[in-house]
Design an enzyme around this catalytic site. Sequence first.
Site, PDB file in Angstrom:
ATOM      1  N   LYS A  37       1.025  -1.243   0.084  1.00 22.65           N
ATOM      2  CA  LYS A  37       0.010   0.018  -0.015  1.00 22.65           C
ATOM      3  C   LYS A  37       0.751   1.272  -0.207  1.00 22.65           C
ATOM      4  O   LYS A  37       2.248   1.116   0.144  1.00 22.65           O
ATOM      5  CB  LYS A  37      -0.804   0.081   1.201  1.00 22.65           C
ATOM      6  CG  LYS A  37       0.053   0.174   2.557  1.00 22.65           C
ATOM      7  CD  LYS A  37      -0.869  -0.087   3.686  1.00 22.65           C
ATOM      8  CE  LYS A  37       0.047   0.118   5.041  1.00 22.65           C
ATOM      9  NZ  LYS A  37      -0.641   0.012   6.372  1.00 22.65           N
ATOM     10  N   TYR A 268      14.638  31.217   5.469  1.00 24.91           N
ATOM     11  CA  TYR A 268      13.695  32.338   6.193  1.00 24.91           C
ATOM     12  C   TYR A 268      13.673  32.347   7.664  1.00 24.91           C
ATOM     13  O   TYR A 268      13.694  31.291   8.254  1.00 24.91           O
ATOM     14  CB  TYR A 268      12.125  31.478   5.722  1.00 24.91           C
ATOM     15  CG  TYR A 268      11.823  31.312   4.360  1.00 24.91           C
ATOM     16  CD1 TYR A 268      12.018  32.470   3.531  1.00 24.91           C
ATOM     17  CD2 TYR A 268      11.385  30.068   3.600  1.00 24.91           C
ATOM     18  CE1 TYR A 268      11.750  32.204   2.114  1.00 24.91           C
ATOM     19  CE2 TYR A 268      11.204  30.387   2.390  1.00 24.91           C
ATOM     20  CZ  TYR A 268      11.355  31.399   1.583  1.00 24.91           C
ATOM     21  OH  TYR A 268      10.803  31.257   0.313  1.00 24.91           O
TER      22      TYR A 268
HETATM   23  C1  LIG Z   1       0.284  -1.157   6.989  1.00 22.63           C
HETATM   24  C2  LIG Z   1      -0.298  -2.449   7.558  1.00 22.63           C
HETATM   25  C3  LIG Z   1       0.574  -3.503   7.658  1.00 22.63           C
HETATM   26  C4  LIG Z   1       2.020  -3.579   7.710  1.00 22.63           C
HETATM   27  O1  LIG Z   1       2.649  -2.752   8.625  1.00 22.63           O
HETATM   28  P1  LIG Z   1       4.217  -2.846   9.133  1.00 22.63           P
HETATM   29  O2  LIG Z   1       4.360  -2.342  10.347  1.00 22.63           O
HETATM   30  O3  LIG Z   1       4.636  -1.832   8.075  1.00 22.63           O
HETATM   31  O4  LIG Z   1       4.532  -4.116   8.651  1.00 22.63           O
HETATM   32  C5  LIG Z   1       0.013  -4.681   8.232  1.00 22.63           C
HETATM   33  N1  LIG Z   1      -1.459  -4.870   8.155  1.00 22.63           N
HETATM   34  C6  LIG Z   1      -2.296  -3.789   8.178  1.00 22.63           C
HETATM   35  C7  LIG Z   1      -3.742  -3.812   8.306  1.00 22.63           C
HETATM   36  C8  LIG Z   1      -1.553  -2.640   7.554  1.00 22.63           C
HETATM   37  O5  LIG Z   1      -2.434  -1.456   7.496  1.00 22.63           O
END
Ligand SMILES: *Cc1c(COP(=O)(O)O)cnc(C)c1O
Length: 383
Positions: A37, A268
């Site tokens: 994702k 800035y």
């Molecule tokens: C993003 C996510 C993961 C992965 O988690 P990590 O800590 O990056 O290994 C696993 N399960 C769900 C539901 C997630 O949203």
Amino acid sequence: MNTPNAEIVVDVAAIRHNVRRLREWVGPDVQMMTVVKGDGYGHGMLDAARAAVAAGADWLGVATYDEALTLRAHGYTGRLLCWLGVPGQDVVPLVDADVDVTAYSVAELDVIRAAAREAGVPARVQLKIDTGLSRGGATAADWPGLVAAAREAEVAGEVRVTGIWSHLVASDDPGHPANDLQEKAFLDALAIADAAGLQPEVRHLANSAAAVLRPSMRFDLVRCGIASYGLDPAPGVTPAELDLVPAMTARAHLAMVKRIEAGAGVSYGHLWVADAPTTLGLVPAGYADGVPRHGSNVLEIAVAGERHPLRGRVCMDQVVIDLGPESSARAGDLAVLFGPGSQGEPTATEWAEACGTINYEIVTRIGGRFARTVVDSAPEGQA
Ligand SMILES: *Cc1c(COP(=O)(O)O)cnc(C)c1O
């Protein structure tokens, strides 16, 4: 096309190595889901997916329906779970494409059932129980109702319940009391599902940190995101310890190098003022590219293997680093914002710590106008 001002270099060999390493870590009896994702945690979803599959990932995991359909559109035919739809989205294409969709509630299950009737094939559904995160998923109070509805839909031939899962509150902190409570709540939820006649293929609870730190939470499958990209899954659990390799390097060409005198203020608001003459390097990457503004005056960037402090505020397009009074750096030289750390550069985790955030946020937000280049440091067949 011109040389990019700044680029993200992703080594897919590192992702393959990490997925294999995680698989060794959890053993052959636990299925490996690589979570891609968020555009593969900023590494590029399709490249990350290909690398993970080449390294033997059994499943891919994504949040949104669009992410799932994009993977299918690019030819990924393996097991694929998604977990974050919203009402009104069309589930039919996901059912048609054999994507496992997650139901958090009876209302969501009803939409999936309707999609399955329309598609003319049973939907693959995974049920999510909220074991304490209070985010998505059915509460313990609503769980028996969701389970009963899912079983009824299964008997009607509308769905196949392929999985039951939950997500952890504090997997990066093994001593946190939520871990024991959630494991217990998950077992209770499984018992209720079992009593109702559900026989899911996979029961899963662990993300990267739990997969590595807490074997009792591995169940049938682990969902590994961050560690697949070679980044520390928990504070104090370093990639080196786990034999993981960070896959992303962010770098830019110095746009300008110049001398300033004592008393000159930088960027800035003059948050930083030179107390002695020095040499500044102008790095063409800023918060529009995901360099956190909280990194003002605290981040470091490497040039020729040496780290230099970022001076003053992070701007939209650029930051200024202090190359020191004797620097021989020149405009055009490469500045490494972060990378594996093997050549003196900071890691994404060090950047995160400096800015009060987590490495996940650093790698997923870096991007903007950066070009992304994919390299393979160990082409298959040779590695
Ligand atoms: C993003 C996510 C993961 C992965 O988690 P990590 O800590 O990056 O290994 C696993 N399960 C769900 C539901 C997630 O949203």
